[in-house]
Each structure stands twice: as structure tokens, then as C-alpha cells.
Scaffold this active site. Structure first.
Site, PDB file in Angstrom:
ATOM      1  CD  GLU A   1      -4.562  -5.875   2.804  1.00 15.22           C
ATOM      2  OE1 GLU A   1      -5.370  -5.157   3.379  1.00 15.22           O
ATOM      3  OE2 GLU A   1      -3.327  -6.045   2.627  1.00 15.22           O
TER       4      GLU A   1
ATOM      5  CD  GLU B   1      -3.275  -0.976   2.137  1.00 23.42           C
ATOM      6  OE1 GLU B   1      -2.726  -0.358   3.142  1.00 23.42           O
ATOM      7  OE2 GLU B   1      -4.429  -1.496   1.812  1.00 23.42           O
TER       8      GLU B   1
HETATM    9  C1  GAL Z   1      -4.889  -2.821   4.534  1.00 25.12           C
HETATM   10  C2  GAL Z   1      -3.430  -2.848   5.204  1.00 25.12           C
HETATM   11  C3  GAL Z   1      -3.238  -3.939   6.439  1.00 25.12           C
HETATM   12  C4  GAL Z   1      -4.736  -4.102   7.366  1.00 25.12           C
HETATM   13  C5  GAL Z   1      -5.532  -3.843   6.656  1.00 25.12           C
HETATM   14  C6  GAL Z   1      -6.911  -3.665   7.549  1.00 25.12           C
HETATM   15  O1  GAL Z   1      -4.654  -0.774   4.294  1.00 25.12           O
HETATM   16  O2  GAL Z   1      -2.833  -3.287   4.076  1.00 25.12           O
HETATM   17  O3  GAL Z   1      -2.143  -4.365   6.437  1.00 25.12           O
HETATM   18  O4  GAL Z   1      -4.237  -2.809   7.837  1.00 25.12           O
HETATM   19  O5  GAL Z   1      -5.914  -2.698   6.080  1.00 25.12           O
HETATM   20  O6  GAL Z   1      -8.212  -3.529   6.888  1.00 25.12           O
END
Ligand code: GAL
Length: 745
Positions: free
Chosen positions: A462, A389
Site C-alpha cells: 500500500e 497492519e
Molecule cells: C492503510 C490500511 C487500509 C486503508 C489505508 C488508507 O493503513 O491498511 O485499509 O485504511 O490505510 O490509506
């Protein structure tokens, strides 16, 4: 011959470091005796100060080296030291390493003493040093300290194999081939004539071999060897993860003086603009992210526990892919992924922040170390070469991609971003798509995300997570919505042929900094808790397993009248892979219900959703028990009962393993559950439990705990004595069954 001696026992450890500890004559008798993997500090389950493990510590190890090793090269190999290690042998500095997730070696040869005692000292800095990824800004996880992975002492001939990269080729042809790059080192000052043999075998019987004589100049050299026309090779895939052994042998004057073994699989794994293809067949990637942390000991868990996580992901959750967020994980975990057919997207350490040039150099080194460690794993199909990210950085990411492609031309690169239209330097556009917050929007169109004219290979890495944190003991409606969000996203991914898969956030709850999570240093983002005990959302994934092998029937309900707003149990979602579900209230059938194929055509096994049932009654009428019965091919395969009046009836104890090694390192999990008359967890009891371990075992974590939402687990570690460990737990009212674990040397 090469000799590898496990160096995991009897280190002397102190929670601070002083220059005088480097002196071999220093008396460390009041240091603690510890074995590896080791957590520099055990932490409470939650609400701890994350600074408590961020300090500099000292590990010392004394060892003898027999005279027979004179003339050999002696290395110490570290699998993982968090975050920075400095290594000394007999008072001499022999190397340092930045970064806690990748291995490193130090050459001890010059300073070791044969026939005498040697003292190895490691200064371990477990602070969040801003010069080392992932540090420098905030991160949503904790990087627990210590020498938390294994260490070996490696004794080799002055001419030795440093590494091997075996690359299967023509995988989808009848006649396959194997190109093996052998990385050789000649540390002598003269040229050496040796022969290099490559053997390919399965289950220890040789399938093919080739030998070649070569002359090695002093220094390093890569020798490529080919095995061609390989017939009857079985492919590695998700159902049949066939593995082959590649054994390298070096001979001088017909005498073997070094050998090296690795495991590979023949498979073609590629993400294309229209999906992911494994051996030419499109496979929808369905997975979750995994953090490698555990309660109390953080990262320091032995091989068995690492391997177990892979089993949980594949067999309990039915996943076909895992992303090792956000760093290279244990080799044991990866080995198990190879063995069971679980695909892996592995990435370099980092979280949103990009540091200065020195920091970037460490990240580039991380790319190299990750790939050189893991390039033979057939489960790994994608290298993540961006800081998770982070924003664009043309030069930096051009370089990480270049390194990855040069080292490993057989795999694609990805780089996880959450920003739209970021520069696409990788082979696969790997995107964290958090658009779904319960409303109409579920996933974005890949072209709208990339801003490119064409569809490109695209993977969602994610979703969910912080959008809907959910505790295992949360209110039922929240647990259901948490599950439904996973379902909606997986369904949407399944319907978009330009999306190769969706990897949700995340498999297990994890400890984190106070800037994140629920204030208690936990992000409750998992479909399982930190003990790997499932929440309702786990059933979304589990219900995608093959019903003929693993029928699943998990009604997302506590079956109570007054748990939900306005009362009742409707709509009642049942995560199942059964063809139909019959419901019996107070022993009377109230009908059969069917999966919602029209609403969720993007998943193989949509849930049954009951919107109306006669006889659940109204507020103020009697509440009854229920039974759900699942049928596959017309046969009853599964049933699940709920009583109307749950009462804690039994405290159950169940271990993952009946047998572990008596080495003072091995461990297994025991799950304790307070259950009602029909074996269902009673989720709102927080009774105190005392866990008793007798015999040659020790408990990891506290002996006195409160049940968390009706249950809790603990890991039990062996001692070095063989025997029988017995474990029981008790609450004020109940004593559990006794769990027995045999330990052998
Ligand atoms: C994303 C991140 C993860 C975790 C997640 C929680 O932005 O890559 O490590 O923090 O959010 O939803």
C-alpha cells in the site's frame, strides 16, 4: 452422480430474527421474496448511518427433495454469510459459521425429508461481533450484511470427493507433471473399493489421465495421484493465461458415482530478494488494492459484476496484480483473474486489531478456509496470513504461517505490516509504505524497513490512500498531484531491484466508518470512484499498457484558464504511452513534446510534461481550444480535443453488457455522462438525472440522482422474464440515448 442445485432464488427474508422462525410450520408469507446475492439492507450512496445494516435477520427457503436422492448425502454450501450464520433444517440446528468472507457447508442428511417439503432457515447476524475478525476495534471499511454470496444444495454419494488440490510441478521443464491430492470422504460404516480417475484437459479435450483402484476405510482420506511426462503443456502467464481442466471421477463397479472439476494453470510464481519472477522472468508487479464493495448493495453483486472488476483492473487500468484487501473475495472475481492473467495477493480478514484466543482461532480457521477454497487458482501467488497492519504476535503468526505452508507448500506467505522491523515470519516481507507525502521521500529502503542484514523478498502493498484523498470532482491541481504521487511511487519501485512491486491504495473509492474517510462514509482513496469511473490517477496506470495494442493519451487538464491557482494549464501533464505528442492550439501546431524518460525511468511509459507552450496567453486574453495528437512509430494513433467554451451538449448512456441472463440476479452497469461539444465530461455539473428502466429489469439504487462530478452510473438487474430492457436518463435539458439490454433464460 453428484448434483449441485443453485439455491439462490426465492428466499423469504425478514430484517429481524425470532426463535419461532425456525419452526418449519411458521408462516413466512409476509416475508419479502429475495434472490441471492442479497444485501440485508440497501444503503444510500453516502452519509448513512453504518449501523443501519448491522442487525440480525432471517432467511428461509422451502424446497422439495425427490425420492431418488434417498441414501445420498445432502449438503448446503454457503459462499459467504456476513458475519455469523446459524443454519436449521426442518427445525433442527445443523451448523454455524463465524466470518463473512469464507465458505462453509452444513450436512442436512439426517433431517431432510424426501418427497416432502423441507424448510431451511438461516439466522444471519450482521453485527460487528467482537469475537469475529475483522471486528473488535475499528476498521476502515464496511462489512455489509446478509447472505451476500451464492448458496448451493449439493447431493452426493455417501462416498464423495470433498476437495481437490492439483499442484503443477516441474513447470519450467519440457516434461511437466501434476500431483493431485484428492480429499475423499467415506461416510458409510464400511470399507469401499473404488477407482479414482484424474484427467487433465484443455478446452475440454483430454491431455492425460490416470486411474487407480483403492480401498477406502470409513472416514476421510487423501489420495495423491501423479501425471508425469506431460508434454506440450502451455504455461499460464500474464499475456497467455492458459488454463487446464482437472477432472476427478470416482467409479464403483465401473459406474461413475461422483465427479469434481477444477481449473489450474502451469506457472512458477516466486518473490525473491531481487524481484518477482513469473516462469523464470522478472516481472515488475504493478497494482492496486481492491475492496469488494459497490454503491447501495454493498457486497451483494452477482458474478458478472465481480468479473467485470477484474477486467477493469487488467484492461482499463493495465495492472498485473491486485491485492484482495483485506479478505478473501468472490470466486467469480478470482476465476476471472485466472482467465485474463491478473496476479492476486489474497489475505485473511482483519484490520490492525488482534483479538483474544477465540478470535485468533477463527483467524486460523480463515487461513484454512481461504486456502482450501482457492488453492487451484493460478492467479494467486501469495497468501496473506497476518491481520493487515497488526503488530507482532509471535505465536499467532507462527501458527498462521504453519497452517498455510502445511496446506499449500507451493505458495509463499506474506503478512502485511506498516511497522518497521516487525518480526519476519513469512516468506515475503509485505509492507505498507506510506512515506511519500509529496516530498522527496518516495519509498523506503527495504533493508532499513526490515532491519535485517540481508535483502529478503519484499513487496510494497500500500501507499498513498489517506495521505492524499482525492475526489473525482476535486480541483484539477489536486487530481494531478494525486496522479503524480502514484507515478512517483511506481517509478521508485521500478528503480529498486530489491522491491518486487508496488500495490497502491487503492483501485476504487469505498464506503467506510465515520472514524475514517471524508465524514460522508466514503474514503476517496481510489484511482476510480465507487462506480469505477476513472480519476486522473487512473491514467498513470492505464498509460502503462502496450501502445501498439491500446494507445493512451490522457492530458491531465480541464483545459480552462481559471481552474488553477494563478490561472493557466501549465505544467501540463499528459499520461500517455505514445512516443510523442503534438499540440495544436486554435488549430495551429505549437510543437511536439516527448515523454520524460530521464525524470521517470522506473516506468515503461513516463508522461509528457509540457512546462511551456506559446499562445496559451495571459489572464485577460482570449482562450482557445486545443487538440493533442499522439504518435506511435511515427503514426498518428490517438487524438484528444478540448473546447475553449464547454457546454453540456449530450447526455450519454453506455452499458457494460448488451446481454445478460434473465434470472432476477444478473446485473450490468450503465454509465451516464454529461458531455460537451467534443465528448468531454463536464465535471462541475451536479444536475439532477432521472433514470428510467423499462422492460424486464430493475434499477439498483435510486431513480432520481444528482450527477456526481458530471456523471454517475447505475447497475440494472434482470427480472426472471426474458426480453429487452431499455434504459434512458434525462436531465432538465437533455435526454440520453437509449440503452438496450437483451435478457435471455
Ligand atoms: C492503510 C490500511 C487500509 C486503508 C489505508 C488508507 O493503513 O491498511 O485499509 O485504511 O490505510 O490509506
Amino acid at each position: 452422480m453428484r448434483k449441485v442445485i443453485a439455491f439462490n432464488h426465492n428466499w423469504r427474508y425478514l430484517e429481524r430474527f425470532d426463535e419461532e422462525f425456525v419452526d418449519p410450520a411458521f408462516d413466512d408469507s409476509d416475508f419479502a421474496v429475495v434472490h441471492l446475492p442479497h444485501a440485508n439492507k440497501e444503503v444510500p450512496y453516502n452519509y448513512f448511518d453504518e449501523k443501519m445494516y448491522q442487525f440480525v435477520s432471517c432467511y428461509r427457503k422451502t424446497f422439495d427433495l425427490s425420492d431418488e436422492y434417498k441414501g445420498k448425502r445432502i449438503f448446503v454450501d454457503f459462499e459467504g454469510v456476513m458475519t455469523y450464520g446459524e443454519v436449521f433444517i426442518n427445525g433442527h440446528f445443523v451448523g454455524s459459521h463465524k466470518g463473512g468472507y469464507t465458505p462453509f457447508s452444513c450436512d442436512l442428511t439426517e433431517y431432510v425429508q424426501f418427497g416432502k417439503e423441507n424448510v431451511l432457515v438461516v439466522k444471519v447476524d450482521s453485527t460487528e461481533r467482537p469475537d469475529i475478525p475483522p471486528f473488535g476495534h475499528m476498521i476502515d471499511y464496511l462489512c455489509f450484511g446478509g447472505i451476500y454470496r451464492e448458496v448451493d444444495l449439493r447431493i452426493v454419494d455417501p462416498v464423495f470427493i470433498a476437495n481437490v488440490f492439483a499442484k503443477p510441478q516441474d513447470v519450467l521443464e519440457n516434461k511437466k507433471s501434476l500431483e493431485t491430492s484428492v480429499f475423499l470422504k467415506n461416510t458409510t460404516p464400511k470399507e469401499e473399493t473404488i477407482s479414482v480417475m484424474v484427467e487433465l484437459g484443455k478446452d475440454r479435450s483430454v491431455t492425460a489421465l490416470t486411474t487407480k483402484e483403492i480401498t477406502l476405510q470409513p472416514g476421510e482420506e487423501v489420495v495423491d495421484r501423479y501425471l508425469e511426462n506431460l508434454m506440450d503443456i502451455e504455461l499460464w502467464d500474464l499475456e497467455n493465461p492458459n488454463l487446464y481442466e482437472v477432472t476427478l471421477t470416482l467409479k464403483r463397479n465401473n459406474e461413475v458415482f461422483d465427479s469434481f472439476e477444477t481449473r489450474i494453470g502451469f506457472r512458477e510464481a516466486v518473490v525473491k530478494p531481487d524481484g518477482f519472477f513469473l516462469n523464470g522472468k522478472r516481472v515488475m508487479l504493478r497494482g492496486l488494492n481492491r475492496h469488494q464493495s459497490f454503491p447501495y448493495v454493498g457486497y451483494a453483486m452477482p458474478a458478472r459484476v465481480q468479473r467485470r472488476d477484474a477486467d477493469i483492473l487488467k484492461f482499463e487500468l493495465g495492472l498485473n496484480v491486485v491485492r484482495t484487501s483485506h479478505y478473501p473475495q468472490s470466486k467469480h472475481f478470482l476465476d476471472r483473474c485466472d482467465e485474463i492473467g491478473l496476479l492476486v495477493f489474497e489475505e485473511i480478514p482483519g484490520w490492525q486489531h488482534i483479538g483474544d484466543e477465540e478470535w485468533k482461532a477463527v483467524a486460523c480457521e480463515n487461513v484454512r478456509e481461504m486456502i482450501e477454497r482457492d488453492w487451484n487458482h493460478p492467479s494467486i501467488f501469495l497468501w496473506g496470513v497476518r491481520i493487515n497492519e497488526s503488530g507482532d504476535d509471535h505465536d499467532f503468526y507462527t501458527e498462521t504461517n504453519r497452517i498455510a505452508r502445511e496446506l499449500d507448500p507451493t505458495r509463499q506467505t506474506g503478512g502485511v505490516r506498516y511497522l518497521e522491523k516487525s518480526e519476519f515470519l513469512e516468506d515475503v516481507y509485505t509492507m505498507n509504505d506510506f512515506i511519500h507525502s509529496g516530498g522527496e521521500k518516495v519509498l523506503r529502503d527495504p533493508k532499513a524497513v526490515t532491519g535485517l542484514d540481508e535483502y529478503v523478498p519484499y513487496l510494497v502493498c500500500e501507499f498513498n490512500g489517506h495521505m492524499y484523498p482525492t475526489k473525482r470532482f476535486d480541483q484539477e491541481e489536486r487530481l494531478i498531484e494525486h496522479a503524480m504521487r502514484h507515478l512517483r511511487v511506481q517509478n521508485a519501485a521500478g528503480l529498486d531491484r530489491h522491491i518486487s512491486g508496488a500495490i497502491g491504495w487503492c483501485a476504487f473509492d469505498y464506503n467506510t466508518h465515520y472514524d475514517f474517510g471524508s465524514g460522508d462514509r466514503i474514503c476517496y482513496h481510489g484511482v476510480m470512484d465507487m462506480f469505477r469511473i476513472p480519476k486522473m490517477a487512473a491514467a498513470v496506470y492505464r498509460s502503462q499498457l502496450d501502445p501498439r495494442k491500446t494507445p493512451v493519451l490522457e492530458p491531465a487538464t480541464l483545459w480552462t484558464r481559471g481552474e488553477r491557482s494563478q490561472g493557466g494549464v501549465l505544467p501540463l501533464v499528459i499520461f500517455t504511452n505514445c512516443d510523442e505528442v503534438e499540440v495544436f492550439i486554435a488549430n495551429e501546431s505549437v510543437g511536439k513534446f516527448y515523454p520524460e524518460k530521464e525524470a521517470y525511468p522506473g516506468v515503461d511509459y513516463p508522461p509528457v510534461i509540457i512546462r511551456e507552450i506559446p499562445s496559451t496567453g495571459v489572464w485577460g486574453s482570449a482562450w482557445h481550444s486545443v487538440e493533442f495528437v499522439g504518435y506511435v512509430d511515427g503514426r498518428k494513433v490517438k487524438s484528444k480535443k478540448f473546447v475553449s467554451n464547454p457546454i453540456p451538449t449530450k447526455l450519454t448512456a453506455k452499458a457494460d453488457d448488451e446481454h445478460i441472463q434473465a434470472d432476477g440476479i444478473d446485473a450490468t452497469r450503465v454509465v451516464f455522462k454529461l458531455v460537451d461539444q467534443v465528448g468531454n465530461l463536464v465535471p462541475y455539473t451536479n444536475e439532477a438525472v432521472e433514470i428510467n428502466v423499462d422492460g424486464p429489469g430493475t434499477l439498483i439504487g435510486p431513480k432520481l440522482v444528482g450527477l456526481i462530478g458530471g456523471c454517475i452510473a447505475a447497475w440494472v438487474k434482470s427480472t426472471e422474464e426474458a426480453g429487452k430492457i431499455t434504459i434512458t436518463a434525462k436531465t432538465n435539458q437533455l435526454t440520453s440515448n437509449t440503452v438496450t439490454i437483451k435478457t435471455t433464460n
